[in-house]
Design a protein around this motif. Structure first.
Motif, mmCIF file in Angstrom:
data_model
loop_
_atom_site.group_PDB
_atom_site.id
_atom_site.type_symbol
_atom_site.label_atom_id
_atom_site.label_comp_id
_atom_site.label_asym_id
_atom_site.label_seq_id
_atom_site.Cartn_x
_atom_site.Cartn_y
_atom_site.Cartn_z
ATOM 1 N N ALA A 24 -52.046 66.033 28.235
ATOM 2 C CA ALA A 24 -52.724 66.935 29.170
ATOM 3 C C ALA A 24 -51.768 68.019 29.650
ATOM 4 O O ALA A 24 -52.142 69.188 29.759
ATOM 5 N N GLN A 25 -50.526 67.645 29.918
ATOM 6 C CA GLN A 25 -49.553 68.624 30.376
ATOM 7 C C GLN A 25 -49.243 69.652 29.280
ATOM 8 O O GLN A 25 -49.146 70.844 29.553
ATOM 9 N N GLU A 27 -51.292 70.586 26.943
ATOM 10 C CA GLU A 27 -52.475 71.453 26.857
ATOM 11 C C GLU A 27 -52.477 72.478 27.981
ATOM 12 O O GLU A 27 -52.824 73.640 27.769
ATOM 13 N N LEU A 28 -52.096 72.047 29.186
ATOM 14 C CA LEU A 28 -52.005 72.973 30.320
ATOM 15 C C LEU A 28 -51.004 74.084 30.027
ATOM 16 O O LEU A 28 -51.271 75.256 30.307
ATOM 17 N N LYS A 88 -55.622 74.382 38.469
ATOM 18 C CA LYS A 88 -55.945 73.721 37.198
ATOM 19 C C LYS A 88 -55.001 72.540 36.954
ATOM 20 O O LYS A 88 -55.435 71.476 36.505
ATOM 21 N N THR A 89 -53.724 72.721 37.270
ATOM 22 C CA THR A 89 -52.747 71.641 37.111
ATOM 23 C C THR A 89 -53.103 70.471 38.009
ATOM 24 O O THR A 89 -53.104 69.312 37.562
ATOM 25 N N ASP A 91 -56.042 69.722 39.281
ATOM 26 C CA ASP A 91 -57.292 69.107 38.808
ATOM 27 C C ASP A 91 -57.044 68.229 37.585
ATOM 28 O O ASP A 91 -57.534 67.105 37.499
ATOM 29 N N THR A 92 -56.273 68.758 36.645
ATOM 30 C CA THR A 92 -56.036 68.035 35.396
ATOM 31 C C THR A 92 -55.143 66.827 35.599
ATOM 32 O O THR A 92 -55.468 65.722 35.161
ATOM 33 N N MET A 93 -54.030 67.014 36.262
ATOM 34 C CA MET A 93 -53.072 65.920 36.415
ATOM 35 C C MET A 93 -53.506 64.951 37.514
ATOM 36 O O MET A 93 -53.146 63.776 37.483
ATOM 37 N N GLN A 95 -56.294 63.573 37.895
ATOM 38 C CA GLN A 95 -57.116 62.499 37.353
ATOM 39 C C GLN A 95 -56.271 61.279 37.009
ATOM 40 O O GLN A 95 -56.763 60.156 37.003
#
Length: 107
Positions: A24-25, A27-28, A88-89, A91-93, A95
């Motif tokens: 995920a990181q 992709e970010l 966005k970071t 929100d993504t991380m 989770q």
């Protein structure tokens, strides 16, 4: 030892979560974000690492008699793009850290 099986299962889950977090990181970091100000007269582009990769300034925003306005537009667009990356970071991380009671601000 029945407890050992639970520990192995938990370790495998943690390893999977770590692998998923790293993916995920990555992709970010590859994402592109665009902040604007002045109705789009100033655009600042950044990647997910918060590195500014491009700045575009419309000719209409360049007024030699009002340099402060241009400076304010650049600051506003830069702050806008950085906030987008941070949101966005988070929100993504976020989770991955939900329910883990991690100390604040890890991501």
């Amino acid at each position: 030892m029945r407890g050992g099986g639970n520990m192995n299962k938990m370790m495998k889950q943690m390893q999977k979560m770590q692998k998923d977090m790293m993916k995920a990181q990555e992709e970010l970091h590859e994402m592109t974000f665009e902040g604007t100000a002045g109705g789009g007269m100033v655009k600042v582009v950044a990647n997910g690492k918060k590195e500014i990769t491009d700045v575009q300034i419309d000719e209409e925003a360049v007024d030699p008699d009002d340099v402060e306005m241009l400076q304010d537009l650049i600051l506003a667009a830069t702050n806008d793009v950085i906030k987008q990356v941070e949101d966005k970071t988070n929100d993504t991380m976020g989770q991955f850290t939900k329910g883990l009671n991690m100390p604040g601000g890890m991501f």
